[in-house]
Scaffold this motif. Structure first.
Motif, short mmCIF file in Angstrom:
data_model
loop_
_atom_site.label_atom_id
_atom_site.label_comp_id
_atom_site.label_asym_id
_atom_site.label_seq_id
_atom_site.Cartn_x
_atom_site.Cartn_y
_atom_site.Cartn_z
N LEU A 33 43.89 51.83 -6.02
CA LEU A 33 43.52 50.79 -5.07
C LEU A 33 42.07 50.36 -5.28
N ALA A 34 41.20 51.30 -5.64
CA ALA A 34 39.79 50.98 -5.83
C ALA A 34 39.60 49.91 -6.91
N TYR A 35 40.47 49.90 -7.93
CA TYR A 35 40.38 48.90 -8.98
C TYR A 35 40.68 47.50 -8.46
N LEU A 36 41.44 47.40 -7.36
CA LEU A 36 41.83 46.11 -6.82
C LEU A 36 40.83 45.56 -5.80
N LEU A 37 39.86 46.38 -5.40
CA LEU A 37 38.91 45.98 -4.38
C LEU A 37 37.55 45.66 -4.98
N ASP A 38 36.84 44.75 -4.33
CA ASP A 38 35.51 44.34 -4.79
C ASP A 38 34.53 45.51 -4.63
N PRO A 39 33.98 46.05 -5.73
CA PRO A 39 33.10 47.22 -5.62
C PRO A 39 31.77 46.93 -4.93
N SER A 40 31.42 45.65 -4.78
CA SER A 40 30.20 45.32 -4.05
C SER A 40 30.40 45.40 -2.54
N LYS A 41 31.67 45.44 -2.10
CA LYS A 41 32.00 45.50 -0.68
C LYS A 41 32.64 46.83 -0.28
N PHE A 42 33.48 47.36 -1.17
CA PHE A 42 34.21 48.59 -0.86
C PHE A 42 33.64 49.74 -1.67
N LEU A 43 33.13 50.74 -0.96
CA LEU A 43 32.38 51.82 -1.60
C LEU A 43 33.03 53.16 -1.34
N ARG A 44 33.16 53.95 -2.38
CA ARG A 44 33.67 55.32 -2.24
C ARG A 44 32.57 56.16 -1.59
N VAL A 45 32.83 56.69 -0.40
CA VAL A 45 31.83 57.49 0.31
C VAL A 45 32.23 58.95 0.40
N HIS A 46 33.44 59.25 -0.06
CA HIS A 46 33.97 60.61 -0.03
C HIS A 46 35.11 60.63 -1.04
N ARG A 47 35.48 61.80 -1.51
CA ARG A 47 36.57 61.84 -2.50
C ARG A 47 37.88 61.31 -1.95
N SER A 48 38.01 61.25 -0.62
CA SER A 48 39.25 60.76 -0.03
C SER A 48 39.05 59.50 0.82
N SER A 49 37.89 58.84 0.70
CA SER A 49 37.62 57.69 1.57
C SER A 49 36.88 56.57 0.85
N ILE A 50 37.30 55.35 1.14
CA ILE A 50 36.60 54.13 0.72
C ILE A 50 36.28 53.35 1.99
N VAL A 51 35.06 52.81 2.07
CA VAL A 51 34.63 52.08 3.26
C VAL A 51 34.19 50.67 2.89
#
Length: 257
Positions: free
Chosen positions: A174-192
């Motif tokens: 899913l992380a590949y489909l989201l804009d990395p400038s807006k969606f950030l991995r903040v934990h091994r099990s969470s994107i914010v």
């Protein structure tokens, strides 16, 4: 500008790749080393587009390091080694390339061009609308309405303002489909979604929680703090010791001011 990290326990081999990549248009090496734990910290902090990884590192194995970070980073891995016997295991980890030492500069050019094409494809695959399949229905949601995402095996929980949707997808994919400038991995099990961060709070002198606009609280993983603070445009007070008391339970606007 594409960002690269070079991990190799041989200084001459490391310096060669660093020099070559820095001389290639559109690329920059942000860090390099030859030791396992230092490499792990560098990778989590910088989150590069590409990492050249040796097999034998001081203190551990490059294969095991990639395996441990594959679910955390959206990085393209290239093994650079004199050991051909690890090739099958490497490609099982979905690496971009496998360079067998000694190799010519032309192979480095091929590798950088290959990763550039992969990155271009990722940019083109970024989604603005996500199709979420439920029992008997498909619901379409605007990705900007996603406040945060929690990973759970082969599923993710999509937390929006007034609802939570279960979506069959891994957090890494899913992380590949989201804009990395807006969606950030903040934990091994969470994107914010950083646009929905309302405040940060601390525990025992350390930032540990994000408070989001829907009222949810999300833990901050220690290895993700550097990238988080960098994205928010604030200094990391933890790098200079315990968090000053004036930072405790401050809103994001207070911290930024």
């Amino acid at each position: 500008m594409y960002r690269c990290i070079v991990i190799d326990d041989e200084s001459l081999a490391r310096e060669r790749i660093v020099s070559f990549v820095n001389a290639h248009p559109g690329w920059i090496v942000v860090a390099s080393c030859g030791e396992y734990s230092q490499a792990q910290a560098m990778l989590i902090h910088h989150k590069p587009d590409l990492c050249f990884m040796d097999i034998n590192l001081v203190g551990g194995s490059g294969v095991e390091l990639v395996k441990s970070l594959n679910q955390v980073l959206t990085c393209h891995w290239v093994f650079s080694t004199a050991h051909y016997e690890f090739a099958i295991k490497a490609f099982e980890l979905n690496v971009a390339d496998y360079l067998l030492k000694p190799f010519e500069d032309s192979r480095l050019v091929e590798t950088l061009m290959k990763v550039e094409k992969l990155k271009a494809g990722e940019s083109g695959s970024r989604k603005s609308i996500l199709a979420v399949k439920s029992v008997g229905t498909v619901e379409f949601i605007n990705v900007q309405d996603i406040i945060w995402v929690k990973g759970a095996a082969n599923y993710v929980e999509l937390h929006c303002k007034h609802k939570m949707l279960l979506h069959r997808e891994t957090l890494t994919n899913l992380a590949y489909l989201l804009d990395p400038s807006k969606f950030l991995r903040v934990h091994r099990s969470s994107i914010v979604n950083i646009d929905h961060i309302q405040s940060l709070s601390s525990e025992l002198g350390r930032f540990s929680l994000l408070h989001l606009t829907n009222g949810d609280e999300v833990k901050i993983g220690q290895g993700h703090k550097g990238a988080l603070f960098e994205s928010l445009g604030i200094d990391n007070p933890e790098e200079k010791g315990a968090l000053p008391s004036q930072y405790e339970n401050q809103t994001l606007s207070d911290v930024l001011s």
